[in-house]
Design an enzyme around this catalytic site. Sequence first.
Site, mmCIF file in Angstrom:
data_model
loop_
_atom_site.group_PDB
_atom_site.id
_atom_site.type_symbol
_atom_site.label_atom_id
_atom_site.label_comp_id
_atom_site.label_asym_id
_atom_site.label_seq_id
_atom_site.Cartn_x
_atom_site.Cartn_y
_atom_site.Cartn_z
ATOM 1 N N GLU A 112 0.735 -1.505 -0.192
ATOM 2 C CA GLU A 112 0.042 0.041 0.160
ATOM 3 C C GLU A 112 0.728 1.474 0.392
ATOM 4 O OE1 GLU A 112 -3.276 0.684 -0.735
ATOM 5 O OE2 GLU A 112 -3.654 -1.628 -0.802
ATOM 6 N N CYS A 160 -17.552 -1.510 -18.331
ATOM 7 C CA CYS A 160 -17.631 -1.453 -16.468
ATOM 8 C C CYS A 160 -18.731 -1.445 -15.957
ATOM 9 C CB CYS A 160 -17.538 0.376 -16.565
ATOM 10 S SG CYS A 160 -17.615 0.929 -14.244
#
Length: 340
Positions: A40, A205
Amino acid sequence: METVEHQGFAARLLEWFDRAGRHDLPWQHPRTPYRVWIAEVMLQQTQVRTVIPYYERFMGRFPDLPELAAAALDEVLSAWSGLGYYSRARNLHRAAIRCMEVHGGELPTEAVALAALPGIGRSTAAAILAQAHGQRLAILDGNVRRVLSRWQAVDGSPLEAAVQRRLWALSEAVLPESRLADYTQAIMDLGATVCVRRVPACARCPLAADCQALAEGAVERYPAAKPRRVRPLKRTRMLLARDALGRLLLEQRQASGIWGGLWSLPERDPEAALAAGGAPGRVLRHEFTHYSLDIELWAVPPAAVAEVEGRWLVPVEALTLGLPQPVRRIVEALQRGEEP
Ligand code: SF4
């Protein structure tokens, strides 16, 4: 709490993730808190493709939190070298030491305590806890901000506090009840691979059916652009001294401030260099987030840097150290036998 008709937002995203998401990222196998944390932080300013080789090297060197905490900062900066934004590496190291001192050698599993560690913050803490422990926490990184801003056509700059609050509330409102690790990866993946900044792939999408930006025909309007800032220009001079063996002189910078702890070319007033026969060369431009830096590169004889306490290294050795990006480019040119 944001009230929004989300018609299975998370279910659609998870179905898409199972079909088209990324399942083979190194930090997913195994998805431990330490491994997710390092990923991260690396991903905060850098794309997945670039991060992977650095990540694998870093894990090879610091396989767990105690190893990272026990390492010298120099080693950590060296393993980070090339990723840029070195404050991230310094913060990782500080956070690891703090975990050894006050959290029993582990990352805390409570969001507030985790977010309080250097370089973590609310969204990164949530991403770690959701992925490593399945906690039901919302994230709001750049990718998620873009997806949610478009899906609900959220007006206003994401820098405004009211817009931030709305996006956080939205991110919380659409969380699923389970599969938090996959969901968190899914929404980040969607932003990184489908709802990209320029020319999003709306045709594939899973949110297209009720995406308001798409319905308005104005996906490029969201999120609103940040106001443009004129970046101030600063200048510095670096001395490139080489000896008869082809070694160059590097000195370590102070631990704090720009490029803290990295090895760099000495920055000195060139008066002494001029007197010793040095000459100004190219000017290299380096862009920081808040300003531009012009580096005037001076080729100087070793006598001009006699008082500098540093290390004389051939380029291949120098490249193993943590170097600021522009200095790395200079050393790489030397390594290829080119004049920087
Ligand atoms: S439909 Fe297009 S703009 Fe809307 S969320 Fe999907 S990719 Fe983004």
